[in-house]
Motif scaffolding. Structure first.
Motif, PDB file in Angstrom:
ATOM      1  N   LEU A  69       0.822  -1.210   0.000  1.00  0.00           N
ATOM      2  CA  LEU A  69       0.000   0.000   0.000  1.00  0.00           C
ATOM      3  C   LEU A  69       0.858   1.262   0.000  1.00  0.00           C
ATOM      4  CD1 LEU A  69      -2.828  -1.033   2.488  1.00  0.00           C
ATOM      5  CD2 LEU A  69      -2.901  -0.989  -0.007  1.00  0.00           C
ATOM      6  N   VAL A  70       1.998   1.212   0.676  1.00  0.00           N
ATOM      7  CA  VAL A  70       2.907   2.356   0.660  1.00  0.00           C
ATOM      8  C   VAL A  70       3.434   2.600  -0.758  1.00  0.00           C
ATOM      9  CG1 VAL A  70       5.172   3.148   1.445  1.00  0.00           C
ATOM     10  CG2 VAL A  70       3.547   2.217   3.082  1.00  0.00           C
TER      11      VAL A  70
ATOM     12  N   GLN B  78       3.274   5.951  -5.638  1.00  0.00           N
ATOM     13  CA  GLN B  78       3.122   6.052  -7.087  1.00  0.00           C
ATOM     14  C   GLN B  78       1.993   7.009  -7.458  1.00  0.00           C
ATOM     15  OE1 GLN B  78       2.629   1.992  -8.330  1.00  0.00           O
ATOM     16  NE2 GLN B  78       4.838   1.607  -8.450  1.00  0.00           N
ATOM     17  N   ARG B  79       0.919   6.998  -6.706  1.00  0.00           N
ATOM     18  CA  ARG B  79      -0.186   7.910  -6.997  1.00  0.00           C
ATOM     19  C   ARG B  79       0.163   9.351  -6.643  1.00  0.00           C
ATOM     20  NH1 ARG B  79      -5.591   4.430  -5.129  1.00  0.00           N
ATOM     21  NH2 ARG B  79      -5.231   2.666  -6.558  1.00  0.00           N
ATOM     22  N   GLN B  80       1.143   9.535  -5.782  1.00  0.00           N
ATOM     23  CA  GLN B  80       1.636  10.873  -5.473  1.00  0.00           C
ATOM     24  C   GLN B  80       2.769  11.301  -6.416  1.00  0.00           C
ATOM     25  OE1 GLN B  80       0.719  13.060  -2.894  1.00  0.00           O
ATOM     26  NE2 GLN B  80      -1.045  11.757  -2.423  1.00  0.00           N
ATOM     27  N   GLN B  81       3.086  10.458  -7.408  1.00  0.00           N
ATOM     28  CA  GLN B  81       4.136  10.731  -8.383  1.00  0.00           C
ATOM     29  C   GLN B  81       5.523  10.860  -7.740  1.00  0.00           C
ATOM     30  OE1 GLN B  81       3.231  10.626 -11.612  1.00  0.00           O
ATOM     31  NE2 GLN B  81       1.119  10.362 -10.941  1.00  0.00           N
ATOM     32  N   GLN B  82       5.726  10.112  -6.638  1.00  0.00           N
ATOM     33  CA  GLN B  82       7.023  10.122  -5.953  1.00  0.00           C
ATOM     34  C   GLN B  82       7.391   8.697  -5.538  1.00  0.00           C
ATOM     35  OE1 GLN B  82       7.612  13.358  -3.011  1.00  0.00           O
ATOM     36  NE2 GLN B  82       5.525  14.010  -3.540  1.00  0.00           N
TER      37      GLN B  82
ATOM     38  N   VAL C 295       9.220   5.888  -1.236  1.00  0.00           N
ATOM     39  CA  VAL C 295       8.895   4.667  -0.486  1.00  0.00           C
ATOM     40  C   VAL C 295       9.990   4.349   0.525  1.00  0.00           C
ATOM     41  CG1 VAL C 295       8.549   2.174  -0.712  1.00  0.00           C
ATOM     42  CG2 VAL C 295       7.482   3.733  -2.331  1.00  0.00           C
ATOM     43  N   ALA C 296      11.238   4.570   0.149  1.00  0.00           N
ATOM     44  CA  ALA C 296      12.352   4.267   1.056  1.00  0.00           C
ATOM     45  C   ALA C 296      12.254   5.084   2.338  1.00  0.00           C
ATOM     46  CB  ALA C 296      13.680   4.545   0.354  1.00  0.00           C
ATOM     47  N   TRP C 297      11.798   6.338   2.240  1.00  0.00           N
ATOM     48  CA  TRP C 297      11.685   7.170   3.438  1.00  0.00           C
ATOM     49  C   TRP C 297      10.563   6.685   4.351  1.00  0.00           C
ATOM     50  CZ3 TRP C 297      15.564  10.237   4.484  1.00  0.00           C
ATOM     51  CH2 TRP C 297      16.349  10.710   3.438  1.00  0.00           C
ATOM     52  N   VAL C 298       9.484   6.238   3.774  1.00  0.00           N
ATOM     53  CA  VAL C 298       8.379   5.715   4.587  1.00  0.00           C
ATOM     54  C   VAL C 298       8.808   4.426   5.282  1.00  0.00           C
ATOM     55  CG1 VAL C 298       5.991   4.913   4.543  1.00  0.00           C
ATOM     56  CG2 VAL C 298       6.696   6.797   3.059  1.00  0.00           C
ATOM     57  N   GLU C 299       9.490   3.555   4.553  1.00  0.00           N
ATOM     58  CA  GLU C 299       9.971   2.318   5.166  1.00  0.00           C
ATOM     59  C   GLU C 299      10.989   2.615   6.261  1.00  0.00           C
ATOM     60  OE1 GLU C 299       9.038  -0.718   4.739  1.00  0.00           O
ATOM     61  OE2 GLU C 299       7.653  -0.459   3.059  1.00  0.00           O
TER      62      GLU C 299
ATOM     63  N   PRO D 206      -2.893  13.026   3.900  1.00  0.00           N
ATOM     64  CA  PRO D 206      -3.020  13.580   2.546  1.00  0.00           C
ATOM     65  C   PRO D 206      -1.783  13.446   1.671  1.00  0.00           C
ATOM     66  CG  PRO D 206      -2.636  15.341   4.125  1.00  0.00           C
ATOM     67  CD  PRO D 206      -2.695  14.069   4.916  1.00  0.00           C
ATOM     68  N   ASN D 207      -0.595  13.285   2.275  1.00  0.00           N
ATOM     69  CA  ASN D 207       0.629  13.299   1.467  1.00  0.00           C
ATOM     70  C   ASN D 207       1.641  12.324   2.047  1.00  0.00           C
ATOM     71  OD1 ASN D 207       1.715  14.698   3.746  1.00  0.00           O
ATOM     72  ND2 ASN D 207       0.982  16.626   2.853  1.00  0.00           N
ATOM     73  N   LEU D 208       2.795  12.247   1.386  1.00  0.00           N
ATOM     74  CA  LEU D 208       3.816  11.286   1.801  1.00  0.00           C
ATOM     75  C   LEU D 208       4.472  11.672   3.119  1.00  0.00           C
ATOM     76  CD1 LEU D 208       5.393  10.439  -1.636  1.00  0.00           C
ATOM     77  CD2 LEU D 208       4.458   8.793  -0.007  1.00  0.00           C
ATOM     78  N   ALA D 209       4.578  12.948   3.405  1.00  0.00           N
ATOM     79  CA  ALA D 209       5.129  13.340   4.698  1.00  0.00           C
ATOM     80  C   ALA D 209       4.233  12.860   5.840  1.00  0.00           C
ATOM     81  CB  ALA D 209       5.298  14.867   4.753  1.00  0.00           C
ATOM     82  N   GLY D 210       2.925  13.025   5.643  1.00  0.00           N
ATOM     83  CA  GLY D 210       1.999  12.518   6.649  1.00  0.00           C
ATOM     84  C   GLY D 210       2.043  11.009   6.758  1.00  0.00           C
ATOM     85  N   LEU D 211       2.226  10.324   5.606  1.00  0.00           N
ATOM     86  CA  LEU D 211       2.312   8.867   5.637  1.00  0.00           C
ATOM     87  C   LEU D 211       3.563   8.403   6.363  1.00  0.00           C
ATOM     88  CD1 LEU D 211       1.041   6.204   4.741  1.00  0.00           C
ATOM     89  CD2 LEU D 211       2.352   6.359   2.626  1.00  0.00           C
TER      90      LEU D 211
END
Length: 444
Positions: free
Chosen positions: A236-237, A242-246, A250-254, A299-304
């Motif tokens: 899901l990450v 990918q839907r955020q065009q970044q 993924v590496a930062w979220v992991e 809403p965004n990758l920073a929040g994720l």
């Protein structure tokens, strides 16, 4: 005062055995990426490489309890060296065959499946060794927390090391490196001084009776749900990025998830908990499930990344508690098997979670997919909760008063007392009853 992590590693032989076990377990962090790159290079097909790698992973997971049973049956000093020797030799054969393209795919599949079936269970063995070395439950909690965090860090450092070797030398060199790591770490572990005191108790444990692995319902089910959740979260990450065009984010979220897990694991081991292990495990599972479900609303990758860090705070504590509870419930005879069952459940759940997320991510909104990913942990927290039972012993206890109305109508003890015939009153004298005015012979 709670004991520190220094006290855990200061125990005689503990630091040396732990270091050797980590060296051997680093092989499991490097071998999957190394095999993936090497098989892809030699077979020229991602499908063939994925199939061979799936056989390897399936053999590692499914046969893990069997290998752990061999360790419990014969002791680690007798069971681990043959496993490590075969595993390293088979990985060496795979490294030789994949160094150049054109190796038969069926031979690679057979060797990979055989290698996975022989992989030594170093993680469960080390956790059993912690139980043998440390008698204090607080020290054991710290040791398990340290072990879980270190193992997670190995699965971060391992792929990085494998990728570096593949770029600098060759992907097949990473497979050979994995073989050397597991052989060196295993043989150093079984010859360490910490293993010698456990040899005699191991023989004694084989003669003891324990509850066995059937009693491991709660930790195994929670570990499987944890694997389902994290396996689904991984995919899901990727979809979210990918839907955020970044996609590179993924590496930062992991990394945020791993950092939160490490921090949570170290903090968890430092606290002297009053609640039982089963209660803590249910609470941690519910908290992690809620955190993952809420991550879909960001809403965004920073929040994720922030949500992943919060969820990670409960990952290592939940795994640590599952291992502690399994060790407690399994008894002294099969503690290695207990840890292996928890491992197997987690790995199987991880694979199923990734596959399940792939099936629903194109059919449901992404927010719902995150909620579904956290649902298994919430469900097992409810399923494993103890059910209230009516206490029928109080109403069935003999009493001069009549039985209360709340007593079950078919109470066995009450029915037996009702059918029992009344006994005649017994005289207070040991002999025959006498009339009040009669005296015994010989009295003045």
């Amino acid at each position: 005062m709670s004991p520190s992590y220094v006290a855990v590693l200061s125990h005689p032989g503990a630091a040396r055995a732990f270091g050797f076990a980590l060296l051997g377990r680093l092989s499991y962090g490097t071998v999957f990426l190394s095999l993936t790159l090497a098989l892809t290079a030699t077979a020229g097909s991602y499908a063939l490489a994925g199939g061979v790698l799936a056989l390897f992973g399936l053999a590692v997971s499914v046969l893990s309890p069997v290998r752990a049973w061999l360790v419990d049956r014969y002791g680690p000093r007798r069971a681990l060296p043959p496993m490590a020797g075969l595993y390293a030799a088979l990985l060496g054969c795979l490294a030789v065959l994949t160094w150049q393209p054109g190796a038969p795919w069926w031979l690679l599949a057979v060797l990979a499946a055989a290698a996975g079936g022989c992989s030594p269970p170093l993680g469960p063995v080390m956790r059993t060794l912690w139980s043998d070395l440390l008698g204090d439950q607080r020290l054991l909690q710290r040791a398990y927390s340290l072990d879980t965090v270190a193992e997670e860090l190995l699965y971060i450092a391992g792929p990085l090391l494998a990728g570096l070797v593949a770029v600098v030398v060759d992907p097949a060199a990473g497979v050979a490196m994995s073989a050397c790591l597991v052989a060196t770490g295993t043989f150093a572990l079984v010859t360490s001084p910490a293993m010698r005191p456990g040899a005699a108790p191991a023989a004694a444990r084989r003669r003891e009776r324990g509850p066995g692995v059937r009693a491991l319902f709660t930790p195994v089910v929670v570990a499987a749900a944890l694997g389902l959740c994290l396996g689904a979260l991984t995919l899901l990450v990727v979809v979210f990025a990918q839907r955020q065009q970044q996609p590179a984010a993924v590496a930062w979220v992991e990394a945020a998830l791993s950092a939160g897990s490490a921090a949570g694991g170290l903090a968890y081991g430092a606290i002297a908990w009053r609640a039982s292990g089963a209660v803590r495990l249910r609470l941690l599972a519910a908290a992690l499930g809620l955190a993952v479900a809420a991550a879909g609303a960001v809403p965004n990758l920073a929040g994720l990344a922030g949500a992943a860090a919060v969820a990670g705070l409960f990952v290592a504590p939940a795994l640590t508690t599952a291992y502690l509870l399994a060790d407690e419930l399994a008894g002294p005879r099969n503690r290695t098997q207990a840890g292996a069952w928890v491992n197997t459940a987690f790995n199987a759940g991880n694979s199923l979670g990734t596959a399940g997320a792939g099936l629903v991510v194109e059919r449901l909104p992404l927010e719902w997919c995150f909620a579904l990913a956290g649902a298994p942990l919430l469900l097992v927290a409810i399923i494993t909760s103890p059910r209230p039972r009516r206490d029928v012993t109080a109403c069935c206890r003999p009493s001069p008063l009549p039985a209360p109305s709340s007593c079950p109508p078919r109470c066995p003890a009450r029915a037996r007392r009702a059918r029992r015939p009344a006994r005649p009153p017994r005289s207070r004298w040991p002999g025959p009853a006498r009339s009040p005015g009669r005296r015994s012979a010989g009295s003045p």
